[in-house]
Scaffold this active site. Structure first.
Site, PDB file in Angstrom:
ATOM      1  N   LYS A  35       3.994  -7.990   2.474  1.00 38.29           N
ATOM      2  CA  LYS A  35       3.232  -6.832   2.987  1.00 38.29           C
ATOM      3  C   LYS A  35       2.021  -6.598   2.095  1.00 38.29           C
ATOM      4  O   LYS A  35       1.933  -7.176   1.002  1.00 38.29           O
ATOM      5  CB  LYS A  35       4.130  -5.599   3.044  1.00 38.29           C
ATOM      6  CG  LYS A  35       4.618  -5.084   1.708  1.00 38.29           C
ATOM      7  CD  LYS A  35       5.756  -4.101   1.908  1.00 38.29           C
ATOM      8  CE  LYS A  35       6.345  -3.676   0.584  1.00 38.29           C
ATOM      9  NZ  LYS A  35       5.989  -2.339   0.164  1.00 38.29           N
ATOM     10  N   ARG A 130      13.521   8.068   2.821  1.00 36.61           N
ATOM     11  CA  ARG A 130      12.211   7.654   3.303  1.00 36.61           C
ATOM     12  C   ARG A 130      12.392   7.240   4.768  1.00 36.61           C
ATOM     13  O   ARG A 130      12.048   8.004   5.647  1.00 36.61           O
ATOM     14  CB  ARG A 130      11.683   6.508   2.418  1.00 36.61           C
ATOM     15  CG  ARG A 130      10.195   6.469   2.277  1.00 36.61           C
ATOM     16  CD  ARG A 130       9.749   5.475   1.222  1.00 36.61           C
ATOM     17  NE  ARG A 130      10.252   4.111   1.400  1.00 36.61           N
ATOM     18  CZ  ARG A 130       9.817   3.055   0.713  1.00 36.61           C
ATOM     19  NH1 ARG A 130       8.874   3.209  -0.213  1.00 36.61           N
ATOM     20  NH2 ARG A 130      10.312   1.862   0.931  1.00 36.61           N
ATOM     21  N   TYR A 253     -19.421   5.157 -22.368  1.00 33.39           N
ATOM     22  CA  TYR A 253     -19.529   6.534 -21.878  1.00 33.39           C
ATOM     23  C   TYR A 253     -18.584   7.454 -22.639  1.00 33.39           C
ATOM     24  O   TYR A 253     -17.432   7.096 -22.905  1.00 33.39           O
ATOM     25  CB  TYR A 253     -19.183   6.597 -20.385  1.00 33.39           C
ATOM     26  CG  TYR A 253     -20.228   5.971 -19.501  1.00 33.39           C
ATOM     27  CD1 TYR A 253     -21.518   6.494 -19.446  1.00 33.39           C
ATOM     28  CD2 TYR A 253     -19.917   4.873 -18.715  1.00 33.39           C
ATOM     29  CE1 TYR A 253     -22.483   5.920 -18.615  1.00 33.39           C
ATOM     30  CE2 TYR A 253     -20.870   4.297 -17.885  1.00 33.39           C
ATOM     31  CZ  TYR A 253     -22.151   4.829 -17.841  1.00 33.39           C
ATOM     32  OH  TYR A 253     -23.091   4.270 -17.030  1.00 33.39           O
ATOM     33  N   MET A 301     -18.040   0.981 -14.657  1.00 35.11           N
ATOM     34  CA  MET A 301     -17.923   0.421 -13.298  1.00 35.11           C
ATOM     35  C   MET A 301     -17.905  -1.109 -13.300  1.00 35.11           C
ATOM     36  O   MET A 301     -17.117  -1.747 -12.607  1.00 35.11           O
ATOM     37  CB  MET A 301     -19.075   0.931 -12.427  1.00 35.11           C
ATOM     38  CG  MET A 301     -18.981   0.467 -10.988  1.00 35.11           C
ATOM     39  SD  MET A 301     -20.362   1.004  -9.971  1.00 35.11           S
ATOM     40  CE  MET A 301     -20.007   2.714  -9.729  1.00 35.11           C
TER      41      MET A 301
HETATM   42  C1  LIG Z   1      11.983  -2.002   2.576  1.00 39.72           C
HETATM   43  C2  LIG Z   1      11.475  -2.798   1.416  1.00 39.72           C
HETATM   44  N1  LIG Z   1      12.137  -3.890   1.052  1.00 39.72           N
HETATM   45  C3  LIG Z   1      11.742  -4.654   0.019  1.00 39.72           C
HETATM   46  C4  LIG Z   1      10.633  -4.323  -0.713  1.00 39.72           C
HETATM   47  C5  LIG Z   1      10.248  -5.207  -1.863  1.00 39.72           C
HETATM   48  O1  LIG Z   1      10.417  -4.509  -3.062  1.00 39.72           O
HETATM   49  P1  LIG Z   1      10.061  -5.221  -4.445  1.00 39.72           P
HETATM   50  O2  LIG Z   1       8.622  -5.539  -4.400  1.00 39.72           O
HETATM   51  O3  LIG Z   1      10.366  -4.159  -5.456  1.00 39.72           O
HETATM   52  O4  LIG Z   1      10.935  -6.413  -4.534  1.00 39.72           O
HETATM   53  C6  LIG Z   1       9.923  -3.176  -0.388  1.00 39.72           C
HETATM   54  C7  LIG Z   1       8.774  -2.797  -1.197  1.00 39.72           C
HETATM   55  O5  LIG Z   1       8.417  -1.660  -1.366  1.00 39.72           O
HETATM   56  C8  LIG Z   1      10.352  -2.392   0.714  1.00 39.72           C
HETATM   57  O6  LIG Z   1       9.690  -1.289   1.068  1.00 39.72           O
END
Ligand SMILES: Cc1ncc(COP(=O)(O)O)c(C=O)c1O
Length: 364
Positions: A35, A130, A253, A301
């Site tokens: 993801k 969640r 800065y 920056m």
């Molecule tokens: C539902 C779910 N499974 C697995 C993962 C993977 O987690 P990690 O990157 O801590 O292994 C995530 C990441 O947030 C998640 O939301």
């Protein structure tokens, strides 16, 4: 000439980290969690390194299409399921497996016309609060799904809030097991931290995210050396200039750093507009020509300053490793930089700025 800052992605490190996940859970199948554009690495760039996974797990339907476009015919799991009814058409067309975590998703499935029954992962909210059905309504959600002709196999899933910390997973595992005891189907409960720290758990499918990218899920308790992981991303640049400070001179800065003695510093072509965190204080670790030193003064920056006292031979053009692999086998885990910035490796790797060119490295 472009600015010298660049990110390198290391396929060999990805493959190595995935092999570590396999060793930790030899009987499980592994979702490579890709993801957020593979945690900022780029789905297309990580695909080769992670292709020995059993499936790819992600959120965005567009990302699922990209994985199919790469030629992946195996499982793809939508970790948040579908967002609206018509997403189910894409699931049917591309054979996507999807999480079901709210009753609306069951309603949409019930109304969906398909020749291809779907594989779903029914998610329990076992304490994270969640996504997912609470334990007391999980079984009725399962029964509804089981009765649908649109549904093929139902797997059971939950997600841990504290697999990386002292609270642990026992309370969630107890809730999950009590509510699923006599339900058939494969289980998917472990993320990276659970996989490494609670390897005795039954998770037929483990969801390996952060460990695949070479960051320790439970840093600073454990680091990547402990877990034998390798950084899958290097952020590196070069020195643009050097300055010879006199006692009392300040840097950058806000004059937040003042030299006590005469001191040589280097100016690095990397700043917060490249994704290097502005709130890294003086003292944040950095490698110059593979030698450990620290930042001095505020990150601006496009530039940051580093102490050159440990690297007297360094000059304009010297290589600077902000995180990842440096020259001659040197290493700076992203977790060290993230900790200095008060955050986690996940956030840094996802935040490398679009202006930074990204290359796939030939060797780790
Ligand atoms: C539902 C779910 N499974 C697995 C993962 C993977 O987690 P990690 O990157 O801590 O292994 C995530 C990441 O947030 C998640 O939301």
């Amino acid at each position: 000439m472009p600015r010298p800052v660049e990110a390198l992605i290391h396929p060999a490190a990805l493959a190595h980290n995935l092999a570590r996940a396999r060793a930790a859970a030899p009987d499980a199948r592994i979702w490579a969690v890709v993801k957020a554009n593979a945690y900022g690495h780029g789905i297309e760039r990580v695909f080769d390194g992670l292709r020995s996974a059993d499936g790819f797990a992600l959120l965005d339907l567009a990302e699922a299409v990209r994985v199919r476009d790469l030629g992946w015919r195996g499982p793809i799991l939508l970790l948040e399921g579908v967002f609206e009814p018509r997403d189910l058409e894409l699931c049917s067309r591309l054979g996507l497996w999807h999480v079901v975590h709210i009753k609306e998703q069951i309603d949409w499935l019930a109304a969906h016309k398909t020749q291809q029954p779907h594989r779903v992962f029914l998610k329990m909210n076992s304490g994270m609060n969640r996504l997912g059905f609470r334990p007391e309504v999980f079984r009725s959600a399962w029964a509804r799904l089981d009765a649908l002709p649109q549904v093929d196999e139902i797997s059971l899933m939950t997600h841990f809030s504290d697999a990386d910390g002292p609270r642990g997973v026992a309370h969630q595992v107890a809730a999950f097991e009590a509510a699923t005891l006599d339900l058939p189907g494969e289980r998917s409960i472990s993320n990276s931290a659970a996989l490494l720290r609670h390897s005795a758990l039954r998770s037929d499918w483990v969801r390996a995210g952060i460990l695949s990218y070479g960051s320790a899920p439970d840093f600073p308790e454990r680091d990547i050396t402990h877990w034998q992981l390798q950084p899958a991303m290097t952020l590196r640049s070069k020195l643009l200039a050097t300055q010879d400070l006199q006692p009392g001179d300040t840097v950058g800065y806000g004059s937040s750093y003042r030299a006590g003695l005469a001191q040589r510093i280097g100016i690095v072509a990397c700043g917060y507009a490249d994704g290097y965190p502005r709130n890294c204080p003086t003292g944040t670790l950095v490698l110059v020509d593979g030698v450990r030193t620290t930042t001095v003064g505020r990150v601006s920056m496009d530039m940051l300053a580093v102490d050159l006292q440990p690297v007297p031979a360094a000059g304009v053009g010297s290589e600077v490793t902000l995180w990842g692999h440096g020259p001659r086998g040197s290493l700076l885990p992203i977790d060290d930089v993230a900790q200095a910035a008060g955050t986690i490796g996940y956030e840094l790797m996802c935040a490398v700025a679009p202006r930074v060119p990204v290359r796939v490295a030939l060797a780790a």
